[in-house]
Design an enzyme around this catalytic site. Sequence first.
Site, short mmCIF file in Angstrom:
data_model
loop_
_atom_site.label_atom_id
_atom_site.label_comp_id
_atom_site.label_asym_id
_atom_site.label_seq_id
_atom_site.Cartn_x
_atom_site.Cartn_y
_atom_site.Cartn_z
N GLU A 1 13.76 10.07 -1.09
CA GLU A 1 14.55 8.84 -0.98
C GLU A 1 15.95 9.22 -0.51
OE1 GLU A 1 13.41 5.84 -1.41
OE2 GLU A 1 11.48 6.25 -2.38
N GLU B 1 0.82 -1.21 0.00
CA GLU B 1 0.00 0.00 0.00
C GLU B 1 0.85 1.26 0.00
OE1 GLU B 1 -2.73 2.20 -0.62
OE2 GLU B 1 -3.74 0.42 0.14
N LYS C 1 5.32 4.81 -9.34
CA LYS C 1 4.01 4.84 -8.68
C LYS C 1 2.86 4.76 -9.68
CE LYS C 1 5.71 7.43 -4.67
NZ LYS C 1 5.70 8.72 -3.92
N ASP D 1 10.77 7.89 -9.35
CA ASP D 1 9.91 7.45 -8.25
C ASP D 1 8.44 7.61 -8.62
OD1 ASP D 1 9.73 6.53 -5.45
OD2 ASP D 1 8.75 8.45 -5.15
#
Length: 815
Positions: free
Chosen positions: A667, A606, A682, A678
């Site tokens: 990060e 999640e 997603k 990133d």
Amino acid sequence: MKVLKFGGTSVANAENIKKVQAIVASESEEKKMAVVVSALGGVTDLLLKTADLAVKQDESYKDTLQHIEDRHLETIQQLIPITSQSAIISKVKQHLNQLETLYEGLYLLGEITPRTSDKIVSYGELLSSYIISEFFKVAGLDAALKDSRDLIKTNKHFGKAQVNFKLTNTNCYFYLKGAKHQVTVLPGFVASTVEGETTTLGRGGSDYTAAIIAGAVDAKTLEIWTDVSGMYTANPKVVKQAKAIAKISYEEAMELSHFGAKVLYPPTVQPVLEKKIPIHIKNTFQPHEVGTLIVQEDFKEELPVKGISNVDKIALLTLEGVGMVGIPGISKRLFEVLSQEEISVVLITQASSEHSICLGINAAETEKAECAVNEAFAYEISLNKIKPVIIESGLSIIALVGDQMKSHQGLSGKMFSTLGKNNVNIRAIAQGASERNISAVIDEKDVNKALNVLHERFFEEQTKQLNLFVTGVGNVGEKFLAQINQQKKFLKERLKLNIRVVALSNSKKMVFNESGISLSNWQEELAEGEAASLDGFFEKVKSCNLRNSVFVDNTANDVVAATYHKYLKNSIAVVTCNKIAAASDYQNYQLLKKLAFNYNVPFLFETNVGAGLPIIDTLKNLIASGDRIHTIKAVLSGSLNFVFNNFDNDHNFHDVVQQAKVEGYTEPDPKIDLSGVDVARKILILARESGYQIDMEDIENIPFLPQESLDAPSVPEFFETLKTHDTHFNNIYEQATEKGARLKYVATFENGKAKVGLEEIPADHPFYNLEGKDNIVLFYTDRYQEQPLLIKGAGAGADVTASGIFADIIRVGSN
């Protein structure tokens, strides 16, 4: 009359024997008592070991014999006043001299017969009963010793003799009814033939001795005193939550004792069953505890399952072949062969096709069984009608036991599904028509896990224990552990979840503790751990073999992500905030999802999108309910949103990115965020979870960083390029400001295609007022066409990411 039996641990030493005397003295309201005692704890094993050494002509048998002598003499010296010791020591030495003569004979002959073995092991009970009876006398009890061999008569089946009940009952009744003393002490385990030859009743025979006497004299009750407080719902040494059973029926007690409940020797129940004499199992070391009462009653209102037990060191013997189908007498021949070899069958299962018969036997007898069966069916084997017998070792039997199981539907289903969820493979199943026992054969390495998970399912207040193996204890990991520590009590009381952290690892150290790592000082435990290794960590997780195991990855490491398949294949759930696995090539993503499905184990990520926001979970629910995703527009990087919300004329771009890194929004390598990689991961994950087949190279990534920044080989050098290109970033900001727009890094998925890039957002757009580190996702679907489903909230930070991982852990617990 009352009959009391005290086992080996109860009379192991002088201190324990004093406790026995106190218990007997407290029963002073009884006019007469028979007290049956075992050998001093461990002595029977020592007697057999000494015999084995003597047979092998190993002179060290004299050392073990000396140890046996020392044990008994030391016990006398600690129990008996010095003025009374001489005669007792003399009598004991007389017995020991006889024993020494027997061992010398074994040494010279180099062999032992069952008859001689019975004679030797009888000395354990003969010595202990004599010493205990003498101690009772000096302690003020009205006691006398009676040799059980005078009362209990058997056949000549040395090693496990069969009792002549007609003669035995008469002997016991007339002697004990006419006994002049209040307490009669008797050695357990031993008996004799009509001719007076010493026999034994089998290991555990002291219980049997007591039951025989109780049945013969119509005793008011039979008390079995041992080192535990009764029969337990499971072995308390394996299942910490096991509890004593207050009341149980004779049949249930026999089932549990046959299946490994060591507090009661299985044949014990039979002599008292017909006369319905209650058996009370009590704890010598905690005599005030209630214990277990075994009676002939109907317990309809109680739980259907009374206990869970197991038998270890089992082997499966399988006879199969087309030549068995429809041929009468195959089973008869098989069982006759085993009977002739005196091999006991503990479990039987046969398919209705008659193609195979599967039997469970003691693993020590496999070689003898294999040879005998193959020889008996040699003709059929030579014609290829029957295969040579198949032997599988290293197995155990676990069993659910309860009189009321037959009136409750679905118990076997619950049993097998519970084992299946924890990767416990079932090799064979047996269930009698009475439905009092459901047995399953499993690998012996899975016994501890199986007993615990079944006990949790059938006896505990539906409290589920999760065992977490956590790698990565940096910002997110540290917050995660703190949240578990804070909410542990709440989860147990309100959600019936007992969460236990069993292992921790960082890049340097790892530590394991199957009882649970203290979350108040885990840093100290980890610092003292062993050198970290990904393979070593996995192997230890696997060897722990704990129920409801969860691997938690709090890293952003691709090597860690590459190990997920190994955990899933071993039915170990995976919970991760690491996006690399779910965003890896589509085949690997599909493999992980397939493994999770095939092994019925959660694979939850999640926090891969939106940290603690329920984005993926909401998306899954939309898809599961039949909705279809058309378009996704989102600001998915809390770190980038933080950067562009704080970047203005008063703050240069370099400083804002540095601040985002320090506060944990990016990060460890901020270039991953600022390059769009990133965010691309997603939107890729959301597209895949929407049901689309897509890979990273299919996503259009529109960079806003200069090429020099993208090519920077290290984090410090990357930050230096941000200073160098300060004008470039200022120009981007000024162009957006002139149009009355704000800069947002947006991910879009539409018509099966995805892109990510920096966009100028006008004032009337839902993204315009997105502040701080917040994320926002708009789902356009069949049901949400004009007004999208909107999810908005904090999308970065250690706390919210940890809470998202925590939420996934709770989902695992609810699975």
